[in-house]
Structures are given as C-alpha cells and as structure tokens.
Design an enzyme around this catalytic site. Structure first.
Site, PDB file in Angstrom:
ATOM      1  N   PHE A  79     -14.414  -6.314   6.826  1.00 50.98           N
ATOM      2  CA  PHE A  79     -15.225  -6.894   7.895  1.00 50.98           C
ATOM      3  C   PHE A  79     -14.338  -7.449   9.005  1.00 50.98           C
ATOM      4  CE2 PHE A  79     -17.759 -10.689   9.376  1.00 50.98           C
ATOM      5  CZ  PHE A  79     -18.764  -9.974  10.010  1.00 50.98           C
ATOM      6  N   SER A  82     -12.135  -5.648   0.447  1.00 50.19           N
ATOM      7  CA  SER A  82     -13.053  -6.702   0.860  1.00 50.19           C
ATOM      8  C   SER A  82     -14.464  -6.158   1.105  1.00 50.19           C
ATOM      9  CB  SER A  82     -12.484  -7.388   2.110  1.00 50.19           C
ATOM     10  OG  SER A  82     -13.137  -8.594   2.371  1.00 50.19           O
ATOM     11  N   MET A  83     -15.003  -6.264   2.326  1.00 47.07           N
ATOM     12  CA  MET A  83     -16.314  -5.688   2.592  1.00 47.07           C
ATOM     13  C   MET A  83     -16.319  -4.196   2.299  1.00 47.07           C
ATOM     14  SD  MET A  83     -18.448  -5.306   6.166  1.00 47.07           S
ATOM     15  CE  MET A  83     -17.478  -3.903   6.722  1.00 47.07           C
ATOM     16  N   ASP A 113      -7.319 -16.377  -3.290  1.00 47.62           N
ATOM     17  CA  ASP A 113      -8.002 -15.651  -2.224  1.00 47.62           C
ATOM     18  C   ASP A 113      -8.890 -16.643  -1.483  1.00 47.62           C
ATOM     19  OD1 ASP A 113      -9.539 -14.008  -0.600  1.00 47.62           O
ATOM     20  OD2 ASP A 113      -9.878 -12.490  -2.121  1.00 47.62           O
ATOM     21  N   HIS A 138      -5.641 -12.425   0.469  1.00 43.08           N
ATOM     22  CA  HIS A 138      -6.822 -11.570   0.536  1.00 43.08           C
ATOM     23  C   HIS A 138      -6.498 -10.126   0.917  1.00 43.08           C
ATOM     24  CE1 HIS A 138     -10.926 -10.375   0.946  1.00 43.08           C
ATOM     25  NE2 HIS A 138     -10.746 -10.049   2.219  1.00 43.08           N
TER      26      HIS A 138
END
Length: 262
Positions: free
Chosen positions: A32, A100-101, A200, A230
């Site tokens: 994202f 992630s996303m 994270d 992250h």
C-alpha cells in the site's frame, strides 16, 4: 502496507524466464502506497534463477497520493489478478506472492484461483491503529494522514516510490480489502510460506494469526525474520526470503508435475 517515503520513478517489472525454471511463474505484488521498487530485489533474484516473474504497478501508486485517493480496492485487485492470469497463461505453474497489502491481494487471488502455492512477506489483514474503525467517517473531515514511520528503518537505502501523504479514502479501501481477503481465507487451499518480521511497526501479529486460523499447519510454514522491519525485502533478512521462496517454488512446481503425471 505503508512503506518508507522516498521519491522514485517506479515501473512494473516483467521477466520471461529462462533455463530449467522458465516454466514456473511468480506474480509478486507490492504494498500500500508503495511500488514495485519495494520488491524489485526479490523479483530480480528470482529472474536470475530463471523464473518467469511479473510485478505490476497498482493503480494510484507510483504517481501521486491524489491519484491513490481516486482508486478502489477492486482496482488494485483486478490489476494483480490480471498480472497473475497473464503469467499463468504463458507458464506451466504460476505462484502468487506479496509484501504487506500485496499479501492480502495474493491471498484474495489464491482464494479464487487454483494456485499451487503462495509466499507472503509481512502480510497485512489488520491494523494497529484502532481509529481505522472510524475511517469511513474520518475520511470526510481528515483527507490525509502521515505515513507510518518505523523506529528501525532498513539499513539498505533504496528509493521505493512511496508517498509523503496517505489519503484516508484509500485507507478505507484498504480496510475493505482486508475484510474481503479474510472472508476468502476458507477457500485458500494452496500451501503458504509466510515470512514475518519479529519487530514490525506497520502490520500487527494478528494478521498472521488470522491466516493461521484458516490455513492448517500442514500447509503453512511461518519463518521469523529476526533482523528486519516491515519492508523485509529490502532489509537484512532479504536473502532468507529470496532463497527460501525460490526453493518453495521449485519444490511445489515439482510436486504438482508429479501429482498430475501419477
């Protein structure tokens, strides 16, 4: 999810594959507000190993946060799904992967298509910030917020094409995506390799815990990354991600060929 803020001119990445691994495809999705630059070293490593690789640039990303505010989660999903379908049409076995996303989008694809496996790096399905429950109303009074900044950024300096502001309209869409991806988890039948950073600041541990509820231990392997934040694909533990994911793709592709020939 939100990746560090550095200017860049991000582009999609495509590699046709070569050698013994040319028939194995890997569609990778960035996170994202980020861009393919955040997973580019991973994609390039797999390409050098001979895999066919595709990393699309999601709508609203790599340009301006104002563009991101006009997109919906379905736009992001359709773009990544089409990247997977195009690659699957030219390879014998095609996997999905995401950061992630991008992990949520990969899970969504895996819930709707017969993928042989998926690899996720710090996949997002939930938020730390409790205010996100009100984001549907907040977006009308607070158009943007600042990106999440990690206490321990990666030591590797790479321009990721991230934004200086995060539109709350897009955060609301992200929330909807997480909900859709979670609803699809019971339909994910493929084995998954998940990499999770021990520290994270962006994605809470509850995201991997949710995945573990629906993908049983016989099909799920979680690898802890002790030295990375992250965006682990640009951090100290990146070689672990690259090497173990390549082994996973080769093994799973071999298993599928064996099962189809028996």
């Amino acid at each position: 999810m939100t990746e560090r803020n550095k200017p860049a001119a991000p582009l999609a990445f495509h590699h046709a594959g070569h050698g013994a691994n040319a028939s194995i495809g890997v569609a990778i999705c960035h996170g994202f507000t980020g861009s393919p630059l955040s997973v580019l070293p991973w994609a390039e490593y797999l390409a050098k190993q001979g895999f066919a690789v595709s990393v699309p640039l999601l709508p609203g990303h790599g340009t301006s946060w104002r563009d991101l505010a006009t997109t919906r989660w379905q736009d992001w999903y359709r773009t990544f799904e089409q990247s997977y379908l195009d690659l699957a049409a030219t390879t014998e076995t095609c996997f999905v992967a995401g950061l992630s996303m991008g992990g949520a989008l990969a899970l969504r694809v895996a819930s709707r298509h017969d993928v042989p496996g998926l690899v996720l790096v710090n996949p997002g399905l939930s938020f730390y910030d409790r205010r996100v429950r009100y984001v549907g109303a907040l977006k009308y009074v607070m158009p943007t917020t600042t990106p999440i900044v990690e206490d321990r950024p990666a030591p590797i300096t790479v321009e990721e094409g991230d934004y200086s502001k995060t539109p709350l309209k897009a955060v609301h869409e992200l929330k909807k995506l997480f909900r859709a991806a979670t609803r699809g988890l019971p339909h994910v039948e493929a084995p998954a390799l998940v990499f999770k950073s021990s520290v994270d600041d962006v994605v809470p541990p509850s995201s991997v815990a949710t995945i573990s509820k629906y993908i049983d231990s016989s099909r799920l392997k979680v690898v802890t990354l002790p030295h990375s934040g992250h965006v682990a694909t640009l951090d100290v533990d990146a070689p672990t991600i690259f090497e173990e994911s390549a082994g996973f793709f080769r093994q799973r592709a071999g298993d599928r060929v064996a099962s189809e020939s028996s």
